[in-house]
Design a protein around this motif. Sequence first.
Motif, PDB file in Angstrom:
ATOM      1  N   GLU A 231      -9.298  53.269  48.058  1.00 24.21           N
ATOM      2  CA  GLU A 231      -9.916  53.995  49.155  1.00 24.21           C
ATOM      3  C   GLU A 231      -9.002  54.643  50.539  1.00 24.21           C
ATOM      4  O   GLU A 231      -9.301  55.293  51.507  1.00 24.21           O
ATOM      5  CB  GLU A 231      -9.906  52.639  49.736  1.00 24.21           C
ATOM      6  N   ARG A 232      -7.346  54.644  50.174  1.00 22.43           N
ATOM      7  CA  ARG A 232      -6.340  54.774  51.101  1.00 22.43           C
ATOM      8  C   ARG A 232      -5.565  55.463  50.904  1.00 22.43           C
ATOM      9  O   ARG A 232      -3.869  54.780  50.234  1.00 22.43           O
ATOM     10  CB  ARG A 232      -5.744  53.627  51.513  1.00 22.43           C
ATOM     11  N   LEU A 233      -5.785  56.281  50.295  1.00 19.03           N
ATOM     12  CA  LEU A 233      -4.513  57.325  49.729  1.00 19.03           C
ATOM     13  C   LEU A 233      -4.045  58.226  50.400  1.00 19.03           C
ATOM     14  O   LEU A 233      -4.020  58.820  51.047  1.00 19.03           O
ATOM     15  CB  LEU A 233      -4.935  58.256  48.662  1.00 19.03           C
ATOM     16  N   ASP A 234      -2.518  57.907  50.014  1.00 13.96           N
ATOM     17  CA  ASP A 234      -1.226  58.863  50.363  1.00 13.96           C
ATOM     18  C   ASP A 234      -1.584  60.502  50.083  1.00 13.96           C
ATOM     19  O   ASP A 234      -0.495  60.607  49.228  1.00 13.96           O
ATOM     20  CB  ASP A 234       0.075  57.846  50.836  1.00 13.96           C
ATOM     21  N   ALA A 235      -2.295  60.746  50.900  1.00 14.56           N
ATOM     22  CA  ALA A 235      -1.902  62.260  50.551  1.00 14.56           C
ATOM     23  C   ALA A 235      -0.283  62.845  50.285  1.00 14.56           C
ATOM     24  O   ALA A 235      -0.258  63.885  49.365  1.00 14.56           O
ATOM     25  CB  ALA A 235      -3.087  62.618  51.420  1.00 14.56           C
ATOM     26  N   ASP A 236       0.552  62.373  51.127  1.00 13.40           N
ATOM     27  CA  ASP A 236       2.117  62.840  50.560  1.00 13.40           C
ATOM     28  C   ASP A 236       2.694  62.352  49.672  1.00 13.40           C
ATOM     29  O   ASP A 236       3.891  62.910  49.874  1.00 13.40           O
ATOM     30  CB  ASP A 236       2.838  63.069  52.618  1.00 13.40           C
ATOM     31  N   ALA A 237       2.351  61.438  48.607  1.00 11.16           N
ATOM     32  CA  ALA A 237       3.117  60.648  48.187  1.00 11.16           C
ATOM     33  C   ALA A 237       3.312  61.773  47.311  1.00 11.16           C
ATOM     34  O   ALA A 237       2.726  62.573  46.683  1.00 11.16           O
ATOM     35  CB  ALA A 237       2.150  59.547  47.580  1.00 11.16           C
ATOM     36  N   ASP A 238       5.159  61.555  46.557  1.00  8.18           N
ATOM     37  CA  ASP A 238       5.285  62.694  45.699  1.00  8.18           C
ATOM     38  C   ASP A 238       4.926  62.365  44.036  1.00  8.18           C
ATOM     39  O   ASP A 238       5.174  63.183  43.370  1.00  8.18           O
ATOM     40  CB  ASP A 238       7.271  62.363  45.680  1.00  8.18           C
ATOM     41  N   HIS A 239       4.331  60.920  44.396  1.00 10.18           N
ATOM     42  CA  HIS A 239       3.398  60.696  42.867  1.00 10.18           C
ATOM     43  C   HIS A 239       2.422  61.630  42.150  1.00 10.18           C
ATOM     44  O   HIS A 239       1.879  61.191  40.964  1.00 10.18           O
ATOM     45  CB  HIS A 239       3.761  59.245  42.519  1.00 10.18           C
ATOM     46  N   TRP A 240       1.751  62.099  43.442  1.00  7.68           N
ATOM     47  CA  TRP A 240       0.521  63.107  42.918  1.00  7.68           C
ATOM     48  C   TRP A 240       1.202  64.725  42.333  1.00  7.68           C
ATOM     49  O   TRP A 240       0.923  65.664  41.962  1.00  7.68           O
ATOM     50  CB  TRP A 240      -0.096  63.446  44.499  1.00  7.68           C
ATOM     51  N   ARG A 241       3.116  64.633  42.475  1.00  6.43           N
ATOM     52  CA  ARG A 241       3.411  66.061  41.768  1.00  6.43           C
ATOM     53  C   ARG A 241       3.115  65.560  40.184  1.00  6.43           C
ATOM     54  O   ARG A 241       3.729  65.254  39.845  1.00  6.43           O
ATOM     55  CB  ARG A 241       4.382  66.113  42.326  1.00  6.43           C
ATOM     56  N   ALA A 242       2.959  66.645  39.634  1.00  4.49           N
ATOM     57  CA  ALA A 242       2.791  66.594  38.572  1.00  4.49           C
ATOM     58  C   ALA A 242       1.600  68.027  37.965  1.00  4.49           C
ATOM     59  O   ALA A 242       1.477  68.760  38.132  1.00  4.49           O
ATOM     60  CB  ALA A 242       1.506  65.242  37.877  1.00  4.49           C
ATOM     61  N   ASP A 243       2.223  68.453  36.789  1.00  8.53           N
ATOM     62  CA  ASP A 243       1.522  69.625  36.036  1.00  8.53           C
ATOM     63  C   ASP A 243       0.646  69.537  35.387  1.00  8.53           C
ATOM     64  O   ASP A 243      -0.725  70.318  34.915  1.00  8.53           O
ATOM     65  CB  ASP A 243       2.718  69.779  34.672  1.00  8.53           C
ATOM     66  N   ALA A 244      -0.638  67.687  35.147  1.00 11.72           N
ATOM     67  CA  ALA A 244      -1.305  67.441  34.433  1.00 11.72           C
ATOM     68  C   ALA A 244      -2.122  66.577  35.063  1.00 11.72           C
ATOM     69  O   ALA A 244      -1.028  65.429  35.193  1.00 11.72           O
ATOM     70  CB  ALA A 244      -1.731  68.048  33.170  1.00 11.72           C
ATOM     71  N   MET A 245      -3.270  66.369  34.667  1.00 11.43           N
ATOM     72  CA  MET A 245      -3.821  65.301  34.634  1.00 11.43           C
ATOM     73  C   MET A 245      -4.685  64.552  34.386  1.00 11.43           C
ATOM     74  O   MET A 245      -6.203  65.859  33.305  1.00 11.43           O
ATOM     75  CB  MET A 245      -4.198  65.232  36.605  1.00 11.43           C
ATOM     76  N   ILE A 246      -4.789  63.803  33.778  1.00 13.46           N
ATOM     77  CA  ILE A 246      -5.618  62.814  32.524  1.00 13.46           C
ATOM     78  C   ILE A 246      -6.304  62.416  33.072  1.00 13.46           C
ATOM     79  O   ILE A 246      -6.257  61.657  33.849  1.00 13.46           O
ATOM     80  CB  ILE A 246      -5.788  62.206  31.458  1.00 13.46           C
TER      81      ILE A 246
END
Length: 211
Positions: A52-67
């Motif tokens: 409900e409160r995602l940190d939009a700037d966090a580095d863990h969202w950096r990925a090549d692909a998502m499942i």
Amino acid sequence: MDRLLLAGSTGLVGQAALALALSDDRIGTVIAPTRRPLPSHPRLLNPVIDFERLDADADHWRADAMICALGTTLRDAGSRAAFVRVDFDYPLALARLLHRHGARTLAVVSATGARVDSRVFYSRTKGELEQALAACGFASLTFVRPALLGGERTQRRTGEHFALRLLTALDPIVPARYRVVPATAVAATLLDAAHAAVPGVRIIESEAIPR
């Protein structure tokens, strides 16, 4: 693949996908955001998040692909609104974040019969999610549409368990599209789609999932 993000890693398909990804030497880091910590692994990055409160700037969202293997049931959710929150809002929010941070490949667990014009609420929600994700701009987008999933859940669902036993017994005469699909097979199909990164939008129906 340097970094793969897996959403829904505590569910039936997600657990299988996590095990496969962590044993896949072609992947550098597996990112699995969860509400509660997972067992540690040398190649696992496990940010504990609040959906409900995602940190939009966090580095863990950096990925090549998502499942994406996020999902629940109406019974477990408790209401239609809560179901939509988990099965539509969360996956879409994560997909948009991943795309913003550079991901170009997305593989998603959908469901047999997913259609935006379906009279069945569950199927309609899945269809609406497919439509929304298709508008996100991923270069490669794969929807895997299994029928009833086979495997051992940590939380037993009585009705689903009965249906699973019945369909397994009737497997030889049940049309291929409606046969029970092992969760491990769905997980492997998702991982293959993430690696292949086939351009455009693909739909893999239940009968086409390799067993």
